[in-house]
Design a protein around this motif. Structure first.
Motif, short mmCIF file in Angstrom:
data_model
loop_
_atom_site.label_atom_id
_atom_site.label_comp_id
_atom_site.label_asym_id
_atom_site.label_seq_id
_atom_site.Cartn_x
_atom_site.Cartn_y
_atom_site.Cartn_z
N PHE A 77 68.15 43.01 67.91
CA PHE A 77 67.48 42.37 66.79
C PHE A 77 66.11 43.01 66.67
N THR A 78 65.91 43.76 65.60
CA THR A 78 64.68 44.54 65.45
C THR A 78 63.82 43.98 64.31
N GLU A 79 62.55 44.32 64.36
CA GLU A 79 61.60 43.71 63.43
C GLU A 79 61.83 44.12 61.99
N HIS A 80 62.18 45.37 61.74
CA HIS A 80 62.24 45.85 60.36
C HIS A 80 63.63 46.29 59.90
N GLN A 81 64.60 46.33 60.81
CA GLN A 81 65.97 46.65 60.40
C GLN A 81 66.96 45.58 60.81
N GLY A 82 66.44 44.46 61.29
CA GLY A 82 67.30 43.34 61.60
C GLY A 82 68.24 43.62 62.75
N ARG A 83 69.47 43.12 62.59
CA ARG A 83 70.46 43.29 63.66
C ARG A 83 71.18 44.62 63.49
N LEU A 84 71.32 45.35 64.57
CA LEU A 84 72.09 46.59 64.54
C LEU A 84 72.71 46.86 65.91
N SER A 85 73.76 47.65 65.88
CA SER A 85 74.47 48.01 67.11
C SER A 85 74.17 49.45 67.48
N VAL A 86 73.91 49.67 68.75
CA VAL A 86 73.63 51.02 69.24
C VAL A 86 74.45 51.28 70.50
N ILE A 87 74.69 52.54 70.76
CA ILE A 87 75.29 52.93 72.02
C ILE A 87 74.18 53.50 72.91
N ALA A 88 74.08 52.95 74.09
CA ALA A 88 73.09 53.43 75.07
C ALA A 88 73.85 54.30 76.07
N LYS A 89 73.82 55.61 75.84
CA LYS A 89 74.61 56.53 76.65
C LYS A 89 74.07 56.61 78.08
N GLY A 90 74.96 56.45 79.02
CA GLY A 90 74.59 56.57 80.43
C GLY A 90 73.79 55.40 80.97
N ALA A 91 73.67 54.31 80.21
CA ALA A 91 72.81 53.19 80.63
C ALA A 91 73.32 52.48 81.88
#
Length: 236
Positions: free
Chosen positions: A25-39
């Protein structure tokens, strides 16, 4: 995206052998999905950073529905949620995952979310008022425009000692029927002010928000609510 953006982790799940799929949940783009490679790799610094309730600075790339996280740094210490406040935080996160559209900016709701988490962390004895306030603000963000000040049937000003029955997509109509959908005028007036200092108003607010949020959540139960119930029963 080139600039850093403030955000929070709402939910993480494993992806492949070493990566994570992360709902943000980000301040200026709202909700989004990301892949965190190698996390999930042993040496990854992201493993300890991508935690719920930690204020983050984030960068990502990509133009499709699934972005690639490129940077993530803690902007401050994690908010110290414990016990009921912790489960309440998970509930708020699940609400956002379930009801917010992807990549739609909600800058005011982001501030409301931060305020809610801060309240849960600093005043754990006041969890319920913090949750109800956030739920009402979330409903307003979603465009839920119920009038708490006027009878939906007559247009007359709500009177404190009269009873009003809630009807979906209409509002509150003066009624002598008393059931789960009935509220006193004084409760509706308190809803408008987001004043939950009275115990009866607080209980009524919880009853109302469950009804109002149900159409947005669909028939699938909230996992966070089930988790909270199971742990309360265990503690007893």
């Amino acid at each position: 995206m080139e600039n850093w953006q403030r955000g929070f982790v709402l939910h993480c799940r494993a992806h492949g052998e070493t990566s994570l799929l992360v709902d943000l949940f980000t301040e200026h783009q709202g909700r989004l999905s990301v892949i965190a490679k190698g996390a999930r790799a042993k040496r990854s610094v992201l493993k300890s950073v991508l935690q719920p309730f930690t204020p983050l600075l984030l960068r990502w790339s990509g133009k499709g529905g699934l972005k690639t996280l490129t940077k993530a740094e803690a902007a401050a210490l994690s908010l110290p949620l414990q016990h009921t406040a912790l489960y309440s935080g998970f509930y708020v996160n699940e609400l956002l995952c379930r009801v917010l559209e992807q990549e739609t900016a909600y800058p005011q709701l982001f501030q409301d979310y931060l305020q809610c988490l801060t309240g849960l962390a600093t005043a754990p004895q006041a969890v319920e008022p913090a949750l109800r306030t956030f739920e009402f603000r979330l409903l307003r963000t979603l465009g839920y425009g119920v009038d708490f000040l006027h009878c939906a049937g007559s247009g007359a000003v709500v009177e404190e000692n009269m009873t009003y029955r809630y009807r979906e997509e209409q509002g509150f109509i003066a009624s002598l029927i008393k059931d789960n959908r009935t509220f006193y005028g004084r409760e509706l007036l308190a809803f408008e002010r987001l004043n939950f200092s009275d115990a009866e108003v607080l209980q009524a607010a919880k009853r109302f928000t469950r009804m109002a949020l149900k159409p947005y959540l669909g028939g699938q139960p909230l996992k966070s609510r089930e988790l909270f119930t199971q742990n309360i029963l265990y503690l007893k």
